[in-house]
Write a protein that holds these residues in place. Sequence first.
Motif, PDB file in Angstrom:
ATOM      1  N   THR A  87       1.564   8.138  -2.665  1.00  0.00           N
ATOM      2  CA  THR A  87       0.782   7.456  -1.631  1.00  0.00           C
ATOM      3  C   THR A  87       1.110   8.089  -0.274  1.00  0.00           C
ATOM      4  O   THR A  87       2.207   8.625  -0.103  1.00  0.00           O
ATOM      5  CB  THR A  87       1.121   5.952  -1.560  1.00  0.00           C
ATOM      6  N   VAL A  98      -1.062   2.729  -4.991  1.00  0.00           N
ATOM      7  CA  VAL A  98      -2.509   2.661  -4.768  1.00  0.00           C
ATOM      8  C   VAL A  98      -3.122   1.634  -5.713  1.00  0.00           C
ATOM      9  O   VAL A  98      -3.987   0.838  -5.331  1.00  0.00           O
ATOM     10  CB  VAL A  98      -3.151   4.046  -4.999  1.00  0.00           C
ATOM     11  N   ASN A 104       0.810  -1.217   0.000  1.00  0.00           N
ATOM     12  CA  ASN A 104       0.000   0.000   0.000  1.00  0.00           C
ATOM     13  C   ASN A 104       0.841   1.264   0.000  1.00  0.00           C
ATOM     14  O   ASN A 104       0.373   2.321  -0.429  1.00  0.00           O
ATOM     15  CB  ASN A 104      -0.955  -0.007   1.202  1.00  0.00           C
ATOM     16  N   SER A 105       2.082   1.171   0.477  1.00  0.00           N
ATOM     17  CA  SER A 105       2.980   2.330   0.424  1.00  0.00           C
ATOM     18  C   SER A 105       3.539   2.529  -0.980  1.00  0.00           C
ATOM     19  O   SER A 105       3.815   3.653  -1.397  1.00  0.00           O
ATOM     20  CB  SER A 105       4.145   2.153   1.408  1.00  0.00           C
TER      21      SER A 105
END
Length: 493
Positions: free
Chosen positions: A356, A176, A172-173
């Motif tokens: 992100t 997206v 998730n880092s």
Amino acid sequence: MGEKSLRKRRGEDKGREDGRSIQSLEPQTTNLQKQVGLISGICMIVGTIIGSGIFVSPKSVLSNVGAVGPCLTIWAACGILATLGALCFAELGTMITKSGGEYPYLMEAFGPIPAFLFSWTSLLVTKPSSFAIICLSFAEYASAPFYPGCNPPQVVIKCLAAAAIVVITIVNSLSVKLGSYLQNFLTAAKMIIVTIIIVSGIVLLAQGKTENFKDSFEDSKTSVSSISLAFYNGLWAYDGWNQLNYITEELKNPYRNLPLSIIIGIPLVTVCYVLINISYFTVMTSTELLQSQAVAVTFGDRVLYPASWIVPLFVAFSTIGSANGTCFTAGRLVYVAGREGHMLKVLSYISVKRLTPAPAIIFYGAIAIIYIIPGDINTLINYFSFAVWIFYGLTILALIVMRFTRQELQRPIRIPIIIPVIVTLVSILLVLAPIITAPELAYLYCVLFILSGLIVYVLFVHFKFNWPQKISKPITMHLQMLLEVVPAEEVTE
């Protein structure tokens, strides 16, 4: 999150700071495209709620009430309570269209202190503990096939859960899009395993496997404390019932589709949950279910052999998908809190290369790992549910209060006042019953932690002392260089 969306968000924030009304009287003028119809809304509710809970909570609910009949009753009652709570949130979400979950509702009804305490508790207790519970559930199911006939060692479960948190945080880092693609795949896997369990149970019932349902209320435990703890575990499986009002602006005809999605979606989940529990009881007695380390794995071994490996694999997919979705949304909550000055400023920064909220997601993952170290799943669920229902109850009480104090606000969705009254009373009962009937230090620690937010609020939000800035400035600068992040406002063409 692209550069245009960052600039648009910046403009929205300035508009709010300039004193724009909290109420959007014409939601149709929003810049967001209205792409979510009734079917999509129902799918979103079903996909958000069904996660790890239904594969973890059946054992805990049964252990608290002691018999099949009360167990199934609790599952149905939790679904009714979640439906009523979601309808209350639907009125709040269309009356006050600010983002931030319960935060703006508490702010409008009770002022900044309860709102800050919600933010403080969410960021450091409820959201990370939820992430930890889901990853521990994943670890139990992923490790169960490698330890047939016995429970996996706790060190294996906790190391695997920590590894899952690290992987999800990194994904998730980094992207997206990668996070959303992973979510779509895992959601499909989740629905496959739910369908397999339900259909198998229906087939077994049709074949006459009903002996475990005889005298289903015999030896049941009906104390207020045991029922409350059973509700905690059941409601954990329904967590996510309040998510749909976050996308009110993207719903087609929201004043029709929002309540309809809730009235159809949550009862649909309730039916699935009751049928899954019935499926478990067709092949396991109450004693066998309580002795099972991973209930769905035991079910698969007895019903689907030699293809029983499908169950732990797809349950692992389901739980990791739930964890990924939790990380995706809660990381944004940390990001917003940092931007509003309620957490370290660096948490509101955006990755230059990846676009992100990487610092917020990494912070969230680190706190979740801390919760894994000392806690087991049942303790964490009780801790989580106790804290979260304090604020659910306060938020729905806010709805009642604003019926009298903020009568000028338009209410496109207006539910009968008896519904928030019932949910508020149930919330009070859920919070107080375990403390009064079976007090534990964990509840005291939870209350003390929530109240400790008052000290943080007075020192850092109300008085805004300068010395924390002097300490955090060099830390922020070094983290900026290490993570290659900048404030969203500084993103240029």
